[in-house]
Structure formats: structure tokens, C-alpha cells
Write a protein that holds these residues in place. Structure first.
Motif, PDB file in Angstrom:
ATOM      1  N   TRP A  82      -8.181  21.995  38.015  1.00 53.47           N
ATOM      2  CA  TRP A  82      -8.087  20.553  37.812  1.00 53.47           C
ATOM      3  C   TRP A  82      -7.902  19.809  39.128  1.00 53.47           C
ATOM      4  O   TRP A  82      -8.467  18.725  39.321  1.00 53.47           O
ATOM      5  CB  TRP A  82      -6.965  20.230  36.829  1.00 53.47           C
ATOM      6  CG  TRP A  82      -7.334  20.542  35.422  1.00 53.47           C
ATOM      7  CD1 TRP A  82      -6.807  21.509  34.610  1.00 53.47           C
ATOM      8  CD2 TRP A  82      -8.358  19.904  34.654  1.00 53.47           C
ATOM      9  NE1 TRP A  82      -7.429  21.510  33.394  1.00 53.47           N
ATOM     10  CE2 TRP A  82      -8.385  20.533  33.383  1.00 53.47           C
ATOM     11  CE3 TRP A  82      -9.242  18.861  34.907  1.00 53.47           C
ATOM     12  CZ2 TRP A  82      -9.274  20.144  32.381  1.00 53.47           C
ATOM     13  CZ3 TRP A  82     -10.134  18.477  33.906  1.00 53.47           C
ATOM     14  CH2 TRP A  82     -10.144  19.105  32.666  1.00 53.47           C
ATOM     15  N   GLU A  83      -7.141  20.386  40.032  1.00 55.44           N
ATOM     16  CA  GLU A  83      -6.991  19.727  41.337  1.00 55.44           C
ATOM     17  C   GLU A  83      -8.337  19.663  42.058  1.00 55.44           C
ATOM     18  O   GLU A  83      -8.685  18.636  42.652  1.00 55.44           O
ATOM     19  CB  GLU A  83      -5.963  20.461  42.190  1.00 55.44           C
ATOM     20  CG  GLU A  83      -5.693  19.755  43.521  1.00 55.44           C
ATOM     21  CD  GLU A  83      -4.584  20.405  44.330  1.00 55.44           C
ATOM     22  OE1 GLU A  83      -4.470  20.067  45.533  1.00 55.44           O
ATOM     23  OE2 GLU A  83      -3.837  21.241  43.784  1.00 55.44           O
TER      24      GLU A  83
ATOM     25  N   PHE B  81      -3.076  23.423  31.380  1.00 61.08           N
ATOM     26  CA  PHE B  81      -2.467  23.418  32.709  1.00 61.08           C
ATOM     27  C   PHE B  81      -1.470  24.550  32.927  1.00 61.08           C
ATOM     28  O   PHE B  81      -0.764  24.572  33.936  1.00 61.08           O
ATOM     29  CB  PHE B  81      -1.752  22.072  32.937  1.00 61.08           C
ATOM     30  CG  PHE B  81      -2.639  20.876  32.764  1.00 61.08           C
ATOM     31  CD1 PHE B  81      -3.438  20.429  33.813  1.00 61.08           C
ATOM     32  CD2 PHE B  81      -2.696  20.193  31.565  1.00 61.08           C
ATOM     33  CE1 PHE B  81      -4.263  19.337  33.659  1.00 61.08           C
ATOM     34  CE2 PHE B  81      -3.522  19.098  31.396  1.00 61.08           C
ATOM     35  CZ  PHE B  81      -4.313  18.663  32.452  1.00 61.08           C
TER      36      PHE B  81
ATOM     37  N   ARG C 141      -4.485  24.956  36.988  1.00 62.09           N
ATOM     38  CA  ARG C 141      -4.040  23.812  37.785  1.00 62.09           C
ATOM     39  C   ARG C 141      -4.892  23.660  39.043  1.00 62.09           C
ATOM     40  O   ARG C 141      -5.210  22.539  39.458  1.00 62.09           O
ATOM     41  CB  ARG C 141      -2.554  23.954  38.138  1.00 62.09           C
ATOM     42  CG  ARG C 141      -1.654  23.863  36.911  1.00 62.09           C
ATOM     43  CD  ARG C 141      -0.204  23.674  37.285  1.00 62.09           C
ATOM     44  NE  ARG C 141       0.380  24.840  37.932  1.00 62.09           N
ATOM     45  CZ  ARG C 141       0.883  25.891  37.280  1.00 62.09           C
ATOM     46  NH1 ARG C 141       0.839  25.943  35.953  1.00 62.09           N
ATOM     47  NH2 ARG C 141       1.427  26.895  37.931  1.00 62.09           N
TER      48      ARG C 141
ATOM     49  N   ILE D 293      -0.622  16.521  38.177  1.00 62.81           N
ATOM     50  CA  ILE D 293      -0.984  17.761  37.489  1.00 62.81           C
ATOM     51  C   ILE D 293       0.261  18.595  37.181  1.00 62.81           C
ATOM     52  O   ILE D 293       0.386  19.175  36.095  1.00 62.81           O
ATOM     53  CB  ILE D 293      -2.004  18.551  38.328  1.00 62.81           C
ATOM     54  CG1 ILE D 293      -3.340  17.796  38.370  1.00 62.81           C
ATOM     55  CG2 ILE D 293      -2.202  19.970  37.773  1.00 62.81           C
ATOM     56  CD1 ILE D 293      -4.354  18.388  39.315  1.00 62.81           C
TER      57      ILE D 293
ATOM     58  N   CYS E  95       1.960  17.101  34.204  1.00 62.34           N
ATOM     59  CA  CYS E  95       1.242  17.464  32.979  1.00 62.34           C
ATOM     60  C   CYS E  95       1.596  18.889  32.553  1.00 62.34           C
ATOM     61  O   CYS E  95       1.806  19.169  31.364  1.00 62.34           O
ATOM     62  CB  CYS E  95      -0.269  17.334  33.195  1.00 62.34           C
ATOM     63  SG  CYS E  95      -0.873  15.627  33.333  1.00 62.34           S
TER      64      CYS E  95
ATOM     65  N   CYS F 130     -10.775  17.177  40.124  1.00 55.71           N
ATOM     66  CA  CYS F 130     -10.316  15.788  40.249  1.00 55.71           C
ATOM     67  C   CYS F 130     -10.552  15.257  41.660  1.00 55.71           C
ATOM     68  O   CYS F 130     -10.967  14.110  41.846  1.00 55.71           O
ATOM     69  CB  CYS F 130      -8.831  15.684  39.899  1.00 55.71           C
ATOM     70  SG  CYS F 130      -8.469  15.920  38.139  1.00 55.71           S
TER      71      CYS F 130
ATOM     72  N   ARG G 252      -1.594  16.069  42.972  1.00 54.78           N
ATOM     73  CA  ARG G 252      -0.866  17.314  42.720  1.00 54.78           C
ATOM     74  C   ARG G 252       0.378  17.068  41.873  1.00 54.78           C
ATOM     75  O   ARG G 252       0.676  17.850  40.957  1.00 54.78           O
ATOM     76  CB  ARG G 252      -0.497  17.976  44.054  1.00 54.78           C
ATOM     77  CG  ARG G 252      -1.695  18.627  44.754  1.00 54.78           C
ATOM     78  CD  ARG G 252      -1.273  19.373  45.987  1.00 54.78           C
ATOM     79  NE  ARG G 252      -0.930  18.445  47.077  1.00 54.78           N
ATOM     80  CZ  ARG G 252      -1.809  17.933  47.919  1.00 54.78           C
ATOM     81  NH1 ARG G 252      -3.086  18.261  47.825  1.00 54.78           N
ATOM     82  NH2 ARG G 252      -1.419  17.111  48.877  1.00 54.78           N
TER      83      ARG G 252
END
Length: 397
Positions: free
Chosen positions: A270-271, A261, A267, A239, A242, A274, A236
């Protein structure tokens, strides 16, 4: 029978049948609604284990995370249809995920997934011809008079992507392709740490990059952190850093920029991906640069086999003097040399800039549109091939 997620009403399945080397392929269509995927994660993983490396990005959670956080917002309706090609043993040998989008009153069933590096399908190579034939027929069978099929961004550099488009075009005259930008790919990635060091010695510009890094260290407290498959709070925090850098990059001043992002939904995507796919599969590498404790640059990459995809490489414009994009590129290049990465996919963008990193134009990104069946669809496809109309649609699409 097709399975409808979150309700007990099955829909009539689209079904394509093709025979290749005595293997019968059938296509099952599963539906999901409200941004939730059908529960086929285990079978999807089993299929991917036998798939080529360039398809390894298209995992269950790559699609499920995108559907939940991005494909369930705005024009996207959160409705999904997953076409599953099965062999005689009922094993999945091909997958096409489609998500519904409404745009100017038109219903599109579009290939699902994040727009970068591209969208694609899963297809096991040993049954490629039969699977693509069956999937193409199933796609056409499920299409209603008021529905458009859309694949894009999509390239045909790999055989299954080209073949399914050919099969669609062979079965109907409503397929129109719209060329977009070309992917930029670097294939001169050093194959060992020794080759990497030799590359640095032979290129004056690369040696100059190292002097920029030393300059940054002289002017303040500088550090570079390499995140490999982080989890929990580390993920976290990475991200968020970023996102902070991206908000201070050139993207904020350009109408052509596409932030990765910026939004909370992005976000969360992506969390999700990932944590559930990229990390567990060992596919994630991110470099973050800090100056006096502040995040100032990042390089975000995904690796599948010998292919590394650069998702984003951004820096805080206040620190442009340090050439941070180049500094992180060299860290990435060295890591590729250590881990057998042969190809670096840089996405689309400024060829003049990326060619300095060894990038060259690769396959053309396209949007493939299958207009609806019936008179209006044939009329639309005919008009879309007329050059002035074609150019106008291509700009908007």
C-alpha cells in the motif's frame, strides 16, 4: 522479439494477429523474474491515458507494487509475463499481466494485481475486438501442457473483460467459469452538495448518524482526519493507523475476514502503490477517526473518474457504540457529491448491511480457468463441468 527482464536470453514470444478496420494487432510477451516488472512504465502510462475510467486502476505501479511485495511470496513465484498488444505504429493498445503461482504442484499463470476490487485488463475501446482476439490467441499459444490460466476475481460487467473470455472460449473447449460472490454497488450517490443535504434531511437513519458523532464528541476528544493523497511520513503514519484499527476490528475474530493491512508485505504494497500511483494520480481518499488521541476507525477508498472503490471500512470494536462506519460513510458520500463521483463500488460482503448504504447486487465475480492443452486438460475441463466436482473446485478456488 520478447524481452526477458534481468537476463539476456529472450524467449519465443506468444503472438496473436487479428485485423480490424485495417489495423494489424500483434502481441509481444515480456518476462520479469524475482518480483521485478519489465521496464515499461512510460509506455503503460501512455496507454492508460486513452483507456476508459474503469481501467485506470490497473496502472503500472498497481501491478509492479503487488508483484514486488505480494506476488513474490508464498505460492507466488515472482515470475511475470506481460502481454502487450501493439498496433501498426507499435503503440500499446492492450495489456494483460500474468503472474505465476504454484499450488499443489500445479503451475498457474494468474491475472496479476490486488484481489480487491477486482482484477482486469487494459484495452483501448476503439480496437477492442482486434485486441481481445489477438490477446486470447496469444494466451493460448503461450500455454504449456502443464500450465493453467486463471482470471480471478474477475467480473464481466465491462465489455473488454467479457470479450476476451468469449474469444478464449471460441478458440478452445477448456474454459470453465466458477461463480463467486456478486459485487455490491451503490448508484444513488448524490450529484451535488445540495442533493447530499437533501438526502440527510429525508433519511431518519442518516440524521441519527450525526447524533452519534455528537455523542462521541461529548464523551471524549474526537476528531476525523481526511487524507487526500498523502506522502512521506503522513502516508506511512496513515497506513500504520489503518493497520492498528484493523487489528482491533471484527476481522481478527472471523475466519472469513480478509485483512488488508495486517502483514508487513501488505503495508509495503500500500505504501508503494499510494506513493507511486494513487497519490500522484489523485485517486486516494482515506478518512481516519480518532478518540482521545487513539485511532479508532478508518475508511480507505480509491477513485477512478466517476467510480469510487471502497477498499476497507473498519472500526475498533471497543467503540462500536459510536456507529463509526456510518459516520465515515457520510463523510465519503459528501465528498463524492462534491467531486462528481456517481458510483460507489463496495466490493463483496454482507448485502443486508451494505444495502442500508444504498448498495445493490451488481456483476457476478468469477474465476475463469483455462485448463492445459492436451488430453489431460480436456479431461480436467470435462470433469470441472460435472456439478459435484464443479462445486468442490469452486469452494477451493
Amino acid at each position: 522479439m520478447a524481452v526477458a527482464a534481468h537476463n539476456d536470453t529472450p524467449r519465443t514470444p506468444a503472438r496473436g494477429i487479428a485485423t480490424s478496420k485495417s489495423r494489424l494487432i500483434t502481441v509481444e510477451v515480456l518476462e520479469g523474474h524475482g518480483g521485478v516488472m519489465p521496464d515499461i512504465g512510460r509506455e503503460w502510462v501512455d496507454c492508460l491515458q486513452a483507456a476508459p475510467e474503469h481501467e485506470q486502476l490497473f496502472g503500472y505501479h498497481w501491478i509492479a507494487g503487488w508483484l514486488q511485495h505480494l506476488g513474490n511470496d508464498g505460492d507466488w513465484t515472482g515470475d511475470i509475463r506481460v502481454l502487450l498488444a501493439r498496433n501498426l505504429d507499435r503503440r500499446i493498445v492492450g495489456i494483460v499481466p500474468l503472474v505465476k503461482r504454484r499450488f499443489h504442484g500445479i503451475a498457474f499463470w494468474a491475472l496479476a494485481g490486488y484481489y480487491q476490487p477486482h482484477r482486469g485488463i487494459v484495452c483501448l475501446p476503439e480496437v477492442r475486438e482486434a485486441v481481445c482476439a489477438a490477446l486470447a490467441q496469444a494466451l493460448l499459444d503461450m500455454q504449456q501442457w502443464n500450465e493453467v490460466l486463471r482470471f480471478g476475481p474477475y467480473d464481466t460487467v465491462f465489455p473488454e473483460r467479457l470479450l476476451i473470455v468469449k474469444e478464449l472460449a471460441r478458440r478452445c473447449r477448456r474454459v470453465v467459469r466458477f461463480d463467486q460472490e456478486r459485487t455490491i454497488v451503490a448508484r444513488n450517490v448524490p450529484s451535488s452538495p445540495e442533493e447530499y443535504q437533501e438526502m440527510i434531511r429525508d433519511h431518519t437513519s442518516m440524521k441519527r448518524v450525526l447524533s452519534y458523532e455528537r455523542r462521541m464528541q461529548r464523551e471524549g476528544k474526537a476528531s476525523i482526519r481526511h487524507h487526500q493523497n498523502p506522502t512521506g511520513d503522513d502516508l506511512r503514519g496513515m497506513i500504520e493507523d489503518c493497520a492498528t484499527i484493523e487489528a482491533r476490528s471484527w476481522l481478527t475474530e472471523s475466519a472469513e475476514g480478509r485483512p488488508r493491512f495486517a502483514s508487513p508485505q501488505s503495508r509495503r504494497f500500500w505504501e508503494h502503490v499510494c506513493a507511486h500511483q494513487l497519490g500522484p494520480q489523485g485517486q486516494l481518499n482515506v478518512w481516519l477517526a480518532y478518540f482521545d488521541g487513539e485511532p479508532v476507525a478508518f475508511r480507505f477508498t480509491i477513485t477512478t473518474g466517476t467510480i469510487r472503490y471502497m477498499i476497507a471500512n473498519q472500526y475498533d470494536q471497543r467503540y462500536e457504540r459510536f456507529r463509526l462506519g456510518w459516520i465515515l460513510y457520510l463523510r465519503d458520500l459528501e465528498d463524492c457529491a462534491r467531486h462528481g463521483v456517481h458510483t460507489m463500488d463496495m466490493g463483496t460482503g454482507d448485502l443486508r448491511y451494505k444495502s442500508r448504504w444504498g448498495g445493490a447486487e451488481g456483476a457476478m465475480n468469477q474465476v475463469i480457468v483455462v485448463w492445459p492443452p492436451g488430453p489431460l486438460g480436456y479431461l480436467g475441463a470435462g470433469l470441472a463441468r460435472f456439478a459435484p466436482v464443479h462445486r468442490r473446485i469452486r469452494r477451493r478456488i
